[in-house]
Every structure is written in structure tokens, then in C-alpha cells.
Design a protein around this motif. Sequence first.
Motif, PDB file in Angstrom:
ATOM      1  N   HIS A 155      -0.180   5.451  -4.970  1.00  0.00           N
ATOM      2  CA  HIS A 155      -0.882   6.648  -4.517  1.00  0.00           C
ATOM      3  C   HIS A 155      -0.945   7.658  -5.654  1.00  0.00           C
ATOM      4  O   HIS A 155       0.047   7.854  -6.352  1.00  0.00           O
ATOM      5  CB  HIS A 155      -0.159   7.254  -3.307  1.00  0.00           C
ATOM      6  CG  HIS A 155      -0.986   8.245  -2.563  1.00  0.00           C
ATOM      7  ND1 HIS A 155      -1.164   9.530  -2.989  1.00  0.00           N
ATOM      8  CD2 HIS A 155      -1.717   8.128  -1.433  1.00  0.00           C
ATOM      9  CE1 HIS A 155      -1.972  10.163  -2.145  1.00  0.00           C
ATOM     10  NE2 HIS A 155      -2.319   9.337  -1.192  1.00  0.00           N
ATOM     11  N   PRO A 156      -2.097   8.304  -5.839  1.00  0.00           N
ATOM     12  CA  PRO A 156      -2.212   9.255  -6.954  1.00  0.00           C
ATOM     13  C   PRO A 156      -1.241  10.437  -6.813  1.00  0.00           C
ATOM     14  O   PRO A 156      -0.846  11.027  -7.818  1.00  0.00           O
ATOM     15  CB  PRO A 156      -3.659   9.739  -6.860  1.00  0.00           C
ATOM     16  CG  PRO A 156      -4.372   8.681  -6.072  1.00  0.00           C
ATOM     17  CD  PRO A 156      -3.359   8.121  -5.125  1.00  0.00           C
TER      18      PRO A 156
ATOM     19  N   ASN B 144      -0.568  13.673   2.981  1.00  0.00           N
ATOM     20  CA  ASN B 144      -1.243  13.232   1.753  1.00  0.00           C
ATOM     21  C   ASN B 144      -0.906  11.777   1.424  1.00  0.00           C
ATOM     22  O   ASN B 144      -1.790  10.968   1.160  1.00  0.00           O
ATOM     23  CB  ASN B 144      -0.839  14.156   0.593  1.00  0.00           C
ATOM     24  CG  ASN B 144      -1.550  13.801  -0.705  1.00  0.00           C
ATOM     25  OD1 ASN B 144      -0.960  13.253  -1.628  1.00  0.00           O
ATOM     26  ND2 ASN B 144      -2.838  14.095  -0.775  1.00  0.00           N
ATOM     27  N   LEU B 145       0.389  11.453   1.464  1.00  0.00           N
ATOM     28  CA  LEU B 145       0.791  10.105   1.042  1.00  0.00           C
ATOM     29  C   LEU B 145       0.417   9.043   2.063  1.00  0.00           C
ATOM     30  O   LEU B 145       0.204   7.888   1.710  1.00  0.00           O
ATOM     31  CB  LEU B 145       2.307  10.065   0.781  1.00  0.00           C
ATOM     32  CG  LEU B 145       2.771  10.717  -0.520  1.00  0.00           C
ATOM     33  CD1 LEU B 145       4.288  10.871  -0.531  1.00  0.00           C
ATOM     34  CD2 LEU B 145       2.329   9.908  -1.729  1.00  0.00           C
ATOM     35  N   SER B 146       0.313   9.423   3.341  1.00  0.00           N
ATOM     36  CA  SER B 146       0.112   8.392   4.359  1.00  0.00           C
ATOM     37  C   SER B 146      -1.315   8.299   4.872  1.00  0.00           C
ATOM     38  O   SER B 146      -1.626   7.393   5.627  1.00  0.00           O
ATOM     39  CB  SER B 146       1.076   8.609   5.534  1.00  0.00           C
ATOM     40  OG  SER B 146       0.779   9.828   6.170  1.00  0.00           O
ATOM     41  N   SER B 147      -2.205   9.226   4.473  1.00  0.00           N
ATOM     42  CA  SER B 147      -3.563   9.118   5.024  1.00  0.00           C
ATOM     43  C   SER B 147      -4.674   9.234   3.999  1.00  0.00           C
ATOM     44  O   SER B 147      -5.784   8.783   4.256  1.00  0.00           O
ATOM     45  CB  SER B 147      -3.771  10.183   6.110  1.00  0.00           C
ATOM     46  OG  SER B 147      -4.014  11.447   5.536  1.00  0.00           O
ATOM     47  N   THR B 148      -4.422   9.818   2.838  1.00  0.00           N
ATOM     48  CA  THR B 148      -5.523  10.004   1.884  1.00  0.00           C
ATOM     49  C   THR B 148      -5.562   8.873   0.864  1.00  0.00           C
ATOM     50  O   THR B 148      -4.639   8.058   0.783  1.00  0.00           O
ATOM     51  CB  THR B 148      -5.405  11.340   1.135  1.00  0.00           C
ATOM     52  OG1 THR B 148      -4.195  11.343   0.383  1.00  0.00           O
ATOM     53  CG2 THR B 148      -5.411  12.507   2.089  1.00  0.00           C
TER      54      THR B 148
ATOM     55  N   PHE C  86      -5.376   6.037  -1.248  1.00  0.00           N
ATOM     56  CA  PHE C  86      -4.380   5.276  -2.006  1.00  0.00           C
ATOM     57  C   PHE C  86      -5.111   4.566  -3.157  1.00  0.00           C
ATOM     58  O   PHE C  86      -6.310   4.734  -3.341  1.00  0.00           O
ATOM     59  CB  PHE C  86      -3.695   4.254  -1.089  1.00  0.00           C
ATOM     60  CG  PHE C  86      -4.590   3.097  -0.727  1.00  0.00           C
ATOM     61  CD1 PHE C  86      -4.549   1.922  -1.467  1.00  0.00           C
ATOM     62  CD2 PHE C  86      -5.505   3.190   0.310  1.00  0.00           C
ATOM     63  CE1 PHE C  86      -5.403   0.860  -1.173  1.00  0.00           C
ATOM     64  CE2 PHE C  86      -6.358   2.140   0.616  1.00  0.00           C
ATOM     65  CZ  PHE C  86      -6.315   0.974  -0.127  1.00  0.00           C
ATOM     66  N   ALA C  87      -4.390   3.742  -3.885  1.00  0.00           N
ATOM     67  CA  ALA C  87      -5.017   2.944  -4.937  1.00  0.00           C
ATOM     68  C   ALA C  87      -4.424   1.542  -4.935  1.00  0.00           C
ATOM     69  O   ALA C  87      -3.364   1.312  -4.384  1.00  0.00           O
ATOM     70  CB  ALA C  87      -4.799   3.604  -6.292  1.00  0.00           C
ATOM     71  N   ARG C  88      -5.152   0.628  -5.589  1.00  0.00           N
ATOM     72  CA  ARG C  88      -4.742  -0.785  -5.758  1.00  0.00           C
ATOM     73  C   ARG C  88      -4.647  -1.526  -4.412  1.00  0.00           C
ATOM     74  O   ARG C  88      -5.492  -1.357  -3.598  1.00  0.00           O
ATOM     75  CB  ARG C  88      -3.417  -0.928  -6.539  1.00  0.00           C
ATOM     76  CG  ARG C  88      -3.129   0.199  -7.514  1.00  0.00           C
ATOM     77  CD  ARG C  88      -3.955   0.205  -8.768  1.00  0.00           C
ATOM     78  NE  ARG C  88      -3.378   1.133  -9.718  1.00  0.00           N
ATOM     79  CZ  ARG C  88      -4.039   2.141 -10.304  1.00  0.00           C
ATOM     80  NH1 ARG C  88      -5.308   2.341 -10.079  1.00  0.00           N
ATOM     81  NH2 ARG C  88      -3.421   2.945 -11.150  1.00  0.00           N
ATOM     82  N   ASP C  89      -3.554  -2.300  -4.249  1.00  0.00           N
ATOM     83  CA  ASP C  89      -3.401  -3.251  -3.136  1.00  0.00           C
ATOM     84  C   ASP C  89      -4.372  -4.414  -3.318  1.00  0.00           C
ATOM     85  O   ASP C  89      -5.144  -4.750  -2.417  1.00  0.00           O
ATOM     86  CB  ASP C  89      -3.560  -2.572  -1.772  1.00  0.00           C
ATOM     87  CG  ASP C  89      -2.524  -3.100  -0.761  1.00  0.00           C
ATOM     88  OD1 ASP C  89      -1.935  -4.159  -1.036  1.00  0.00           O
ATOM     89  OD2 ASP C  89      -2.310  -2.458   0.285  1.00  0.00           O
TER      90      ASP C  89
ATOM     91  N   GLN D 276       7.296   2.461  -8.208  1.00  0.00           N
ATOM     92  CA  GLN D 276       6.408   3.156  -7.291  1.00  0.00           C
ATOM     93  C   GLN D 276       5.627   2.190  -6.398  1.00  0.00           C
ATOM     94  O   GLN D 276       4.944   1.311  -6.900  1.00  0.00           O
ATOM     95  CB  GLN D 276       5.406   3.936  -8.144  1.00  0.00           C
ATOM     96  CG  GLN D 276       4.913   5.196  -7.541  1.00  0.00           C
ATOM     97  CD  GLN D 276       4.237   6.056  -8.595  1.00  0.00           C
ATOM     98  OE1 GLN D 276       3.267   5.657  -9.213  1.00  0.00           O
ATOM     99  NE2 GLN D 276       4.744   7.243  -8.813  1.00  0.00           N
ATOM    100  N   TRP D 277       5.714   2.339  -5.104  1.00  0.00           N
ATOM    101  CA  TRP D 277       4.855   1.569  -4.203  1.00  0.00           C
ATOM    102  C   TRP D 277       4.880   2.176  -2.816  1.00  0.00           C
ATOM    103  O   TRP D 277       5.847   2.789  -2.397  1.00  0.00           O
ATOM    104  CB  TRP D 277       5.224   0.083  -4.164  1.00  0.00           C
ATOM    105  CG  TRP D 277       6.637  -0.233  -3.718  1.00  0.00           C
ATOM    106  CD1 TRP D 277       7.748   0.542  -3.930  1.00  0.00           C
ATOM    107  CD2 TRP D 277       7.089  -1.387  -3.010  1.00  0.00           C
ATOM    108  NE1 TRP D 277       8.860  -0.086  -3.418  1.00  0.00           N
ATOM    109  CE2 TRP D 277       8.486  -1.258  -2.840  1.00  0.00           C
ATOM    110  CE3 TRP D 277       6.448  -2.522  -2.521  1.00  0.00           C
ATOM    111  CZ2 TRP D 277       9.260  -2.220  -2.193  1.00  0.00           C
ATOM    112  CZ3 TRP D 277       7.229  -3.478  -1.877  1.00  0.00           C
ATOM    113  CH2 TRP D 277       8.608  -3.324  -1.713  1.00  0.00           C
TER     114      TRP D 277
END
Lengths: 793, 290
Positions: free
Chosen positions: A200-201, A291-295, A297-300, A694-695
Motif C-alpha cells: 500500500h502506498p 486508508n490502508l484497508s479501503s483505498t 493498494f498496489a501489486r498482488d 511490508q505486506w
Amino acid sequence: MTTTEHAPKTSPEVCGVGHSRRRVEDDRFIQGGGNYLDDIELSGMLHMAIVRSPLAHAEILSIDTSQAEAVDGVVAVVTGDLLAQYDLAWMPTLSGDTQAVLATDKVRFQGQEVAAVIATDPYVARDAAELVFVDYEPLPPIVNPQQGLAPDAPIIRTDKEGKTDNIAYTWESGDAQATEAAFARAARVVTLETHYPRSHPSPLETCGVIADVDPITSQATIYMTSQAPHAHRTVFALVAGLPEQNIRIISPDIGGGFGNKVPVYPGYVIATAASLVIGKPVKWIETRTGNLSSTGFARDYHMKGELALDADGRILGLRVDMTSDQGAFYADAQPTKFRAGLFHIVTGSYDYPAAHVSATGVYTNKAPGGVSYRCSFRVTEASYLIERLVQNAAYEIGMDPAEFRMLNFIRPDQFPYRSPTGFVYDSGDYETALRLAMDMVGYEDLRREQEEARREGRLMGIGIASFTEVVGAGPSKDYDILGLKMFDSAELRIHPTGKGILKLGVKTQGQGHETTFAQIVAEELGIPAADIKVVEGDTDNTPYGLGTYGSRSTPTAGAATSVVSRKLREKARKIAAHLLEASEEDLEWEVGKFFVRGSPESSVTIQDCVFAAYTNFPEGMEGGFEDVDYYDPPNMTFPFGSYIVVVDLDPDTGVWKVRRMIAVDDCGVRINPMIVEGQIHGGLTEGFAMSSMQWITYDEDGNCIGSNFMDYLIPTAWETPRFELGETVTPSPHHPIGAKGVGESATVGSPAAYVNAVIDALAHLGVRNIDMPLLPDRVWETIRSHSGAEGEG
Amino acid sequence: MYPRAFDYLVPRTREEALEVLAERGSEVKVLAGGQSLIPMMKLRFASPTTLVDINRLPGLDAIDAVNGHVRIQALVRHNDIIRSDVVRAENHLMTSTAPWVADPLVRNRGTVCGSVAHHDPEGDWASVMLALGAEVVAESRDGGTRVIPIEDFLVDMFTTALEPTELLTEIRVPRYERGGGNYQKLERKVGDYATVGVATHLELDEAGVITKAGIALTSVYVRNLKVTEAEALLVGRAPSAELFGEAAAIAAAACDPTSDIRGSAEYKRNIVRVFTERSLAESASIAQGS
């Protein structure tokens, strides 16, 4: 710092390209004088809190808002049913999918927006949010794409008529047939399957908005944390049906974006709808967990890459099959035409004739958003895969990983180079960058040390990544977002006294635009950078542009700044001819002045010309000294670099420490070397974070693990390695000042270097992969499962 | 930060503080450093209706060596331990632990006593106190002063023997002549809780034989775990690699870690073994040199 010397053309007073000018924005930032969204207070402003789903997948049976509405100070409780009356319950995503603004039928990820409370006070809003009671009927959650693709998987997007699977998109690139042929004649095929985990950014400032819709004039002033204010204005016009001239987006100081502030989020839309209905300003500041749980994210990305090699170790072809975990809505921020961003840059820095990439995006019961966390549209994933793959290929054929790269690099004389997936690389010199990195780190000595260490039972590893990025989206032929072409703009106006204002369509979030873009004007016009004010982030007062992300500001808006300055220089030339009573052709330009060829004492300064543009301009010329440029880049730019990481590894605990981190970057011409180095330091730190700690993960019930900074880790100065930077300069041939963009290089390039270093420490045991993040327990498990194995590499 | 509403009281004397505790009891939370309490209130995991801020109480910030023990009072911050000449001269294990606690910001505000009273099994200080055989002093308006051995004080996760009406005023750590101790901690980053923490303390007689041993573990059990069986094994024996290996194996068997994002249970058990062995060797080496 190892550097190829490039002396600036301008004096330190003028401070054009090449000067490490101090960041002008820092005066206010370090003194607490910034103006961030939450600093803004409007008269009569209300506050909004969002009620989020505790479940990953569930039907909504009912929502009871009565107790919340009864709380003193609560003005309204908004639900999806209420928004539906205004046709706002759903909104388009940047990838052309739809996303629920507030859930009506069912919730599709933990943390999804279900209701919003508007109150006179932020504490009251939060107290009342706890009193909104939602009756859920749980449904089985899907927490990875493998589950989502299973034949009997429940369908997540039941809102899409006729949808019978969980596939969000399929996409391919390259030539499948040519690639098959390459593999058919390969002497050896090297395969790597790896997962690039969800990250996550996480900008330190969370997202937020103040929507202020004037009930009398219908003018909507929307203050919001936006990396792309103009694009957002157009989206608002399309979503909310407001006339675009009545919408003004103001993006104030932004406390970091990294891609997170590119999408339009439900909170923005709800607050705007609420302000429209209530007639008062409504402020929404997202919580950290929100922010961390709904906006975005990146990768996966679950990736499988295969390299076909001939008997001498030359690469013949690349085949990639990738499955992306999109979350509940396909909401990637990316150019329309490219369904997995620019992932097809995966062929990397190497020359081979054939490649094929196939990709499938899968809906899961996880947060949507797939933004590019500082990586120019999925370039990070691509770069990671190829750099891991070539390192493994070297082990398999018993060649040194540096040597293997040298053997397969695209050579300098091959540029412009057409890649097998259709990119045309503008310029590069990969071997020189890698050689410099190897010299800086003392590569040969380290390899000797490694041999000795292995004999003594110590573990140390050397990891390389020689990445090539594609940034600066982009040429209008191929690049648009929701149909909006990805040009960018600059408007330059110099006032009578020779000092001026530069207005841009991009939006800085910490990159230092106020400093660097003034330097481009200084370079082109000889007007001191200190005399140029840079303005961004107000759609009523800046020209249209697609915003700042994908390292695109310098390649697009930077080019526009250069071009608009040159247009004005030509106007100045005409004025100079008038003032000097000479013909234009007889005038020579040197920084900041025109002089008559052969008689340098006969000269006028740029400031003289500007003053004359208001006071004494030639007949037939328009007065004033301003112009605008909308720059449509002819091509993308292709920054590159070579990174080398050295690690020491404790076999008893799996703990690894970075001993050295060498980063040689080539981003073309550096406008402000200090800011470039700062960008690289930030990216190297983020790369370290992703590779080591980080993940965001989800348990089997779809609970988000990583929704606060105790679980989602940001490295501190203590554990962050010390960086040693090097530089080569290969200008972009098509950019007006030869710059390529650097905001993302280090985030893109460094994860593979860190991971390759750890794998290198264990390569003699036959280890070829550990999925990121390389937490000590994973490393220890890997050592254990390979102990006793014969060395293969 | 948007916690639920609460009363905030700032007593100026110890008597006043104890009065509030006696009157309001279980609805009260004592605020010292607030480094665990405030985040929990922010997330609304904890919602005390009254906060009693003891930061302005006089006479609660001493670190000194009196009556055979080192006294750590309720307002002593983690960073005070790092800066304390008394601790540096008197106690190796505490000296070794303090820099491992959280991060510099937390260490500026957070307190040793608060950490022990909170009894998060992921907290470092409770393990240290178990290894050292400390005592906890509690005071109340109606019950006067109680001295509680640390093993009795730590009841269960987030639960201690402290009554709601009591204030933890100090911790007493026994002094020693010839000893050494140290803390080994695996954390994902500075400021993270321990994946595994191991505290050991050894005291030796003139002949170099172990007379007292303390071993306690962090983050691998429902509470901070004192490994009494391993301690008993060490007493009366001379330090040796084999002996410490045996003790480490006992510690690894005694713990009961859970698998989570910090690592698998099996991994954590391995770290307990590796760190116990390393920590005991280090403690013995310090003790032999003292």
C-alpha cells in the motif's frame, strides 16, 4: 557519489538545470506552515464519518440508522439507498468498471463503505457511526485469485448483469507464435513462479475532502487530496452531473501520494453529495485504518515467467503468465488501452526477438484499487519478475549473474530499440551503468569473499538488478485515461518587472515541483529560478493536465515548461530586434540576453525584453508576455539503472542485514541533482520495505491484516540501509532538455536487488525463490527445507 | 484521534490520586506514559470513562539503589533507564533491555511500571522483571501498601494482581554482586513488538558456580513466561555451552507460541532456543568479567 560531470550552463544566481537548488517549499513545510486539507476550516462546516463493513462478503439485509440520527448534533445519515435516489450509489472506476459508493445489495470487502454520518462535530460523527446497525447475511469470501477462478466459486460481481465468473479482465501482449517457436528451439528453459504481495502506498497524510457546494450559485468548490485535479474535475462532472464550469478542484499541500491519491474514492463522492443536498461544506478526513484497508493498494500479482535460453546462455524468448488479484472492483489507475498497466515492459533490459505476456485479472473479496505505488503502471512487478528470472537463469547455466546480464543486454548502438512487446526504448547504455555499480561495490572481491564464506559456513549474498522503466505517459496515440489524452501543460506569464508565474496541470505531492520547474524556466530564459512562482492544484487557475504519477511530470509538464519558455524566447527575440534596431537573424542568444552578432556590447537582457512587452512593443505585436503549451510527448522515456545489494544472513534465525546498497541511476539529464538523489533514497527505502517487511494480507475469512502501522510496517532510519549512489547520464533524445523522470526508478528497480541478494546467499543450496516480504521466518524455513541439498549453482 | 468521551482528572498529590481510584475504581484508567493506553483509546478498543493523569504527582520519578534493591518509580520513562548511572552500574539486564523497547518517541514518554501494569505478553519489561525476581509495590487509600512478587503480580494476558483501587507506585529489583544479564529481541523493525524476546540473568559465586538464574520469554506464551525448570537446571552448575544448550531446549519446549504474521510457531520456538543459548552465554561472560 560517483558522477559523470555535467557543468550547469547557468550561474548559481540564475540556477537553471543542474543546480542542486534548495527546495523552496521546505521553508513552509519544516516550519509547520504547510496548508494541508485538514488545516482548512470553512464557516459552518460539517464533518463526516464513514461506517465500514466488518465482513468481506455478505448480503445487506437491512440498515437501521434511527439511533444514529437521534444523536444530538447529527445532521444526516447517508446510505446507498439514499444515494441511489440521486443516481450516485455507483460510480465509474478509472479502468472503466463500476464501484459502489455506498453498498446497497451486498458488501464485497472488509472495510467497504456502507453508510456515512454527517454531524456538526467529528467526535459526534464517530460516536453516531457506531450506532448505525447493519444486518448482514454472511457469504463465503474469496481471498485469492485461485479461489476466484475455481469452477464453483461464488460470483462476487452479482451487480453486473449476466456475470457468471470472477474474471475482471484478460489481456495479452507480444507474439505468442514467435514465442512458442523460440521455446521450441531452446536448449534450456528457466522458470520462476513468484508472488508480488499486496502493498500500500500509505502516504502519511490520508485521503480527505471538503466539499463546498454553494446552494445559491451551485458553485462546487472541492478541496481534495488529489494527484490529478483536472482529471478529477472531469470525473466529478461525469459522475455527479454537475456542469464542469461550476466545479473547482483545489488540491492544497499534499502529504505524499505515491499513487494512492490518483483514484476517486467513495468518501469524496458522498461528501460532495451531502454538501449538495445539505447546502453546507462537508469535511471528510480518512482514518489510517480506512486508508490502508479501503483505498488504492498496489501489486498482488501472481506471476509465472519462463526464459528460453540457447546453449551459450543467450535469451531467445520470454513467456509470462500472470494473474492479478483486483479486489472487489477493477479500479486500477492506468491508461485505457493497457489492461495490466505497462506490465509488458517485462522484457526488461535484454535483447531477444520474442516475448508473450498473458494476464487475467480476478475479482476477490479484498479492497479494490490496484494503483501504481510509485511504479508507473505495474512496471515494478514487471521489472521484479525479469530481474529475478535472469538471476536464476545465470545460476542454472552456471554463469555469473553480472556476466549473464552483460551477454544479453541491449547494446547502446541498438537504440532506439523496439521491444518484442512493442515499446520503442528511447536511449540507454546498460553495460556502463552495471560496470559502474560493480566497480563501486568491488564485485570481484565480493565474489571471492563469498566463496570463502561458504567454505566457512557463513552466508552472504550479492544481488543485482539492472532495470529498465517506461515512464512519462504518454503520447496521445496510445495513452488516455477514460478517454482523456495524457498530454500535459504549462502556462507561463512573466510580469513587467521580469518576474513571473508558471502554472501547471500536474500536482506535486512532495516531489519539489515548485523548485525544479522554475529551474527549467531559468534554463530556457535566463530568468533566475527564484523569480518564478510555480502554481499547481487549482483547476480554475491552471491549464488542463492529467496530473502527477507514473514519473510523468518531468517528461510531460517539464517538457511543456521548456517549450513554452522557448516560445516566449522567440517573442523576446522579436522585441530585442526592435529594441536594438537589428534584424532578428543577427541576434545571438546567450543565457539571459540577446546581443548583436559581432558586437556583444550591443545587448538587451530578457528582463529588458519583458518590460518592453508591456511598455514598448513593436507595432503589430500583441502586448504582454505569456504563453501556454500543451505538450504531447512523441514517445515514453526509459530511465534505467543497475543496483547491487550485499547481504549477510544468519542461518540460525533467517535474519538478513544489508551490508551495502549501490544504486547507479540514469534518468537522463538531472534538473536538480539533490532532489533526484532524494527521490532515489525514498524509492530505495520503499523497495527495502517491500522486500523485507511490508505486506497487506488477508486471513481465510477475508479479514485485512495490515490495516494499521503496527501490522503494516514502514521502515525507520534505524533499519534502512545506507545507500551509495552513482550516476550515468544518457539523455532522452526526444525530450526538450533530455530528462527522463526519476520519481519511481528506485522503487521499481530495488526490490529485485534486495531479494536477489538473499537468494544469492542461498543459491548454492538450490534456493531459487522466496516470496516477498523476505521475513526471517520465511528465510529460515527455506534454509531448513533446502539443508542437506546438493548445490546446483 | 477520536476516542469516546471521558473525564480527565489531574491530581496534584498521591492522596488525591488514591482518593479518585477509591471512589471511581474500575471505570478509571491511570495515565502515565500512555503509549499503550492512548492508541487503544484511539481505536476505541479501550474506553475508560475516567483518566487519572499521574504525571504531575511529585515524588514518583526516582531511580535509586536503596535497601538492597534498585527502585524504579511509576514515572520513570524508558529513556530514563537508558540515561541512568544507577541502572548502568547496578543491572546489566535492564541496561541491555531499555534500548530495545519500542522506538525513541515511545521511550521518551512510556514508563517501565506502566508497561508491567499493562501486562501485554508482548511487552519486554515484564520478562525482565521475571528474570530478575522483582517485586511490585501497590498503594491504595483503604488498603495501604502491598509488596507483590512479580510472579504473583502477572496473572494473565492484560491481567495483573493490581486492584482497581490501587496505584502501582514502584518496582523493586534485587541488587547483586557478581552477575550479568542481557536481553535478546527479534523484531521486524524498530518500534515493533517482539517476535520473540529472551531475558536472562545469572549470578555466580567466587568459584564461578551459578547461584541464581533467571530466564523469561516475551511474545511466546499467553503471558510473559518464566522458565523455572531451566533456571533450576542452571543453579549449582558451572556455565558451559552444553549446559546452556540444555537450558535453551527446555525454554523452547516450555513456550507455546502462535503462528501469525511475525512467524510460524515452529520458527518462534527455534528463536527461543537460539536466543536463550546466546543470551545465557552472554550473561555468563558478563558475570565472569564483573
